[in-house]
Scaffold this motif. Structure first.
Motif, mmCIF file in Angstrom:
data_model
loop_
_atom_site.group_PDB
_atom_site.id
_atom_site.type_symbol
_atom_site.label_atom_id
_atom_site.label_comp_id
_atom_site.label_asym_id
_atom_site.label_seq_id
_atom_site.Cartn_x
_atom_site.Cartn_y
_atom_site.Cartn_z
ATOM 1 N N MET A 1 0.851 -1.203 0.000
ATOM 2 C CA MET A 1 0.000 0.000 0.000
ATOM 3 C C MET A 1 0.881 1.245 0.000
ATOM 4 O O MET A 1 1.665 1.463 0.911
ATOM 5 N N ALA A 2 0.776 2.013 -1.052
ATOM 6 C CA ALA A 2 1.688 3.154 -1.219
ATOM 7 C C ALA A 2 1.352 4.299 -0.268
ATOM 8 O O ALA A 2 0.207 4.476 0.135
ATOM 9 N N ARG A 3 2.377 5.057 0.072
ATOM 10 C CA ARG A 3 2.157 6.333 0.753
ATOM 11 C C ARG A 3 2.061 7.393 -0.319
ATOM 12 O O ARG A 3 2.811 7.385 -1.302
ATOM 13 N N ILE A 4 1.140 8.313 -0.130
ATOM 14 C CA ILE A 4 0.972 9.394 -1.106
ATOM 15 C C ILE A 4 1.582 10.668 -0.533
ATOM 16 O O ILE A 4 1.217 11.113 0.552
ATOM 17 N N ILE A 5 2.552 11.207 -1.278
ATOM 18 C CA ILE A 5 3.249 12.413 -0.828
ATOM 19 C C ILE A 5 2.946 13.531 -1.811
ATOM 20 O O ILE A 5 3.106 13.365 -3.019
ATOM 21 N N VAL A 6 2.504 14.684 -1.308
ATOM 22 C CA VAL A 6 2.322 15.824 -2.201
ATOM 23 C C VAL A 6 3.495 16.789 -2.007
ATOM 24 O O VAL A 6 3.932 17.025 -0.879
ATOM 25 N N VAL A 7 4.027 17.275 -3.127
ATOM 26 C CA VAL A 7 5.080 18.288 -3.083
ATOM 27 C C VAL A 7 4.414 19.592 -3.493
ATOM 28 O O VAL A 7 3.926 19.730 -4.613
ATOM 29 N N THR A 8 4.336 20.530 -2.556
ATOM 30 C CA THR A 8 3.518 21.713 -2.776
ATOM 31 C C THR A 8 4.207 22.944 -2.194
ATOM 32 O O THR A 8 5.194 22.833 -1.474
ATOM 33 N N SER A 9 3.686 24.138 -2.541
ATOM 34 C CA SER A 9 4.362 25.348 -2.054
ATOM 35 C C SER A 9 3.497 26.605 -2.064
ATOM 36 O O SER A 9 3.776 27.554 -1.361
ATOM 37 N N GLY A 10 2.484 26.625 -2.893
ATOM 38 C CA GLY A 10 1.749 27.879 -3.063
ATOM 39 C C GLY A 10 2.421 28.722 -4.125
ATOM 40 O O GLY A 10 1.934 28.860 -5.241
ATOM 41 N N LYS A 11 3.581 29.230 -3.799
ATOM 42 C CA LYS A 11 4.299 30.099 -4.734
ATOM 43 C C LYS A 11 4.931 29.286 -5.872
ATOM 44 O O LYS A 11 5.351 28.152 -5.659
ATOM 45 N N GLY A 12 5.025 29.898 -7.031
ATOM 46 C CA GLY A 12 5.668 29.235 -8.155
ATOM 47 C C GLY A 12 7.161 29.488 -8.159
ATOM 48 O O GLY A 12 7.650 30.442 -7.554
ATOM 49 N N GLY A 13 7.888 28.619 -8.832
ATOM 50 C CA GLY A 13 9.312 28.847 -9.037
ATOM 51 C C GLY A 13 10.211 28.590 -7.850
ATOM 52 O O GLY A 13 11.372 28.970 -7.848
ATOM 53 N N VAL A 14 9.672 27.928 -6.816
ATOM 54 C CA VAL A 14 10.510 27.696 -5.626
ATOM 55 C C VAL A 14 11.251 26.360 -5.705
ATOM 56 O O VAL A 14 12.173 26.119 -4.929
ATOM 57 N N GLY A 15 10.849 25.506 -6.648
ATOM 58 C CA GLY A 15 11.557 24.231 -6.809
ATOM 59 C C GLY A 15 10.700 23.001 -6.569
ATOM 60 O O GLY A 15 11.218 21.942 -6.221
ATOM 61 N N LYS A 16 9.399 23.108 -6.785
ATOM 62 C CA LYS A 16 8.517 21.948 -6.578
ATOM 63 C C LYS A 16 8.851 20.808 -7.533
ATOM 64 O O LYS A 16 9.019 19.669 -7.110
ATOM 65 N N THR A 17 8.929 21.128 -8.810
ATOM 66 C CA THR A 17 9.144 20.069 -9.793
ATOM 67 C C THR A 17 10.537 19.463 -9.656
ATOM 68 O O THR A 17 10.701 18.243 -9.700
ATOM 69 N N THR A 18 11.540 20.310 -9.454
ATOM 70 C CA THR A 18 12.898 19.821 -9.192
ATOM 71 C C THR A 18 12.894 18.895 -7.982
ATOM 72 O O THR A 18 13.522 17.829 -7.996
ATOM 73 N N SER A 19 12.169 19.290 -6.946
ATOM 74 C CA SER A 19 12.128 18.497 -5.720
ATOM 75 C C SER A 19 11.365 17.195 -5.926
ATOM 76 O O SER A 19 11.769 16.145 -5.423
ATOM 77 N N THR A 20 10.264 17.259 -6.675
ATOM 78 C CA THR A 20 9.500 16.037 -6.956
ATOM 79 C C THR A 20 10.382 15.029 -7.687
ATOM 80 O O THR A 20 10.426 13.845 -7.333
ATOM 81 N N ALA A 21 11.097 15.528 -8.707
ATOM 82 C CA ALA A 21 11.965 14.648 -9.492
ATOM 83 C C ALA A 21 13.068 14.066 -8.600
ATOM 84 O O ALA A 21 13.359 12.863 -8.657
ATOM 85 N N ALA A 22 13.657 14.902 -7.762
ATOM 86 C CA ALA A 22 14.760 14.456 -6.904
ATOM 87 C C ALA A 22 14.270 13.456 -5.857
ATOM 88 O O ALA A 22 14.911 12.423 -5.610
ATOM 89 N N ILE A 23 13.127 13.746 -5.259
ATOM 90 C CA ILE A 23 12.588 12.850 -4.228
ATOM 91 C C ILE A 23 12.152 11.525 -4.861
ATOM 92 O O ILE A 23 12.464 10.443 -4.352
ATOM 93 N N GLY A 24 11.464 11.620 -5.994
ATOM 94 C CA GLY A 24 11.024 10.405 -6.682
ATOM 95 C C GLY A 24 12.211 9.526 -7.053
ATOM 96 O O GLY A 24 12.213 8.313 -6.812
ATOM 97 N N ALA A 25 13.247 10.159 -7.620
ATOM 98 C CA ALA A 25 14.425 9.398 -8.032
ATOM 99 C C ALA A 25 15.153 8.849 -6.801
ATOM 100 O O ALA A 25 15.629 7.711 -6.811
#
Lengths: 271, 102
Positions: A1-25
């Motif tokens: 059973m997977a854990r669901i993690i959301v990577v969020t911030s409100g503000k744009g450009g702070v590094g959400k996608t970079t962080s998602t990719a890094a955490i996922g990898a």
């Protein structure tokens, strides 16, 4: 059973996608079967950061609409066998992301994966809401900068009220801070908020501090999660954060300003 | 690639890779945004045709795409039932083997 993690911030450009990719990898490198999902409908980018943009066939919305099977839409990473990406739609309208549709997809992924990492869009609209709604954990990405910290506080409010866990009165979503683009030299000079300042204001546990690093842009240029760059301080910081996310007790590294040699200063370069 | 390119590439570092990735992707996306999304329809029709003749399990259809600068490839992989499965399905009907035993 997977854990669901959301990577969020409100503000744009702070590094959400970079962080998602890094955490996922990072999770995949630790042997965990991991899927990362892009919730930013209309502005697909997680595929680009992971370097699989040319192999996207179907997307999240195709799956929700029943136009493609989930396994067809998942793009497997070429470097990490435990990592898959579910890209978002580039063209459809944002209303396509429905609560029922998202739940159906997550339920299917839950049985097969250890971790589901949801990359939230900026803002507090539908996409951001959908990304956090089913989360068990939240990684709140912030920069040591006033507007980013303020928006993180807004997001923390939404995490404690607008998620399924909150609505059902279950154990709240576990939110932790990931402070990115941290520059110890500027902190030392008193030009930038300290980690402790941000922690005092937001009052949540610290998942990690990611130093400002040139390796992040390089990784993005190459379409490679920064954790795969062994020489990168940011990559190492992300790997520590991933271990903490998995429940390990890892001490926070001492964040000293980077000492630059005479030649590095002459060339205007940092490691 | 000539020697000059080799030098240029090393000086450009990762930025050269970034530019190339963007050029290829955006060239495809600009064309795609003008046309309706054809892949879901293409897949549906393709499977409908194949289903006229063969048993196809929806879960066993894999579609792979690789967008390139010179050419793109679309690969559709359909897994069909093997001999054992077909034999299982034919149970009830006497096969050559059972007839002989009888």
């Amino acid at each position: 059973m997977a854990r669901i993690i959301v990577v969020t911030s409100g503000k744009g450009g702070v590094g959400k996608t970079t962080s998602t990719a890094a955490i996922g990898a990072g999770l995949a490198m630790s042997g965990k079967k991991t899927v990362v999902i892009d919730f930013d409908v209309g502005l697909r980018n997680l595929d680009m950061i992971l370097g699989c943009e040319r192999r996207v066939v179907f997307d999240f919305i195709n799956v929700i609409h029943g136009e493609a099977k989930l396994h067809q839409a998942l793009v497997k990473d070429k470097r990490l066998e435990n990592l898959a990406v579910l890209p978002t739609s580039q063209t459809r309208d944002k209303d396509a992301l429905t609560r029922d549709g998202v739940e159906k997809v997550l339920d299917q992924l839950r049985d097969e994966y250890d971790y589901i990492v949801c990359d939230s869009p900026a803002g507090i609209e539908r996409g951001a809401h959908m990304a956090m709604y089913y989360a068990d954990d939240a990684v709140v990405v912030s920069n040591p900068e006033v507007s980013s910290v303020r928006d993180s506080d807004r997001i923390l409010g939404l995490l404690s009220s607008k998620t399924r866990r909150a609505e059902r009165g279950e154990e709240p979503v576990k939110a932790q801070l990931l402070l990115a683009r941290y520059d110890p030299a500027r902190v030392e000079k008193g030009e930038m908020l300290k980690v402790d300042d941000v922690l005092e204001i937001l009052a949540i546990p610290l998942l990690g501090v990611i130093p400002e690093s040139q390796s992040v842009l390089k990784a993005s240029n190459l379409g490679m999660p920064v954790v795969l760059d062994e020489s990168s301080n940011a990559g190492k910081a992300y790997l520590d954060a991933v271990k903490r996310l998995m429940g390990e007790q890892i001490e926070h590294r001492v964040l000293a300003p980077e000492r630059r040699s005479f030649f590095q200063r002459l060339l205007g370069r940092t490691a | 690639m000539n020697l000059l390119n080799l030098f240029r590439r090393s000086r450009e570092g990762s930025a050269g890779a970034a530019k190339e990735r963007l050029q290829i992707l955006l060239a495809h996306e600009r064309v795609d945004s003008e046309a309706p999304e054809y892949l879901p329809m293409l897949q549906k029709e393709l499977i409908a045709v194949i289903e006229k003749y063969l048993d196809v399990d929806d879960e066993k259809v894999e579609v792979r795409l690789e967008r390139g600068r010179e050419l793109s490839t679309l690969e559709v992989n359909i897994e069909l039932p093997g001999a054992e499965k077909l034999q299982g399905r034919a149970r009830g009907r006497p096969t050559a083997g059972t007839l002989l035993q009888a």
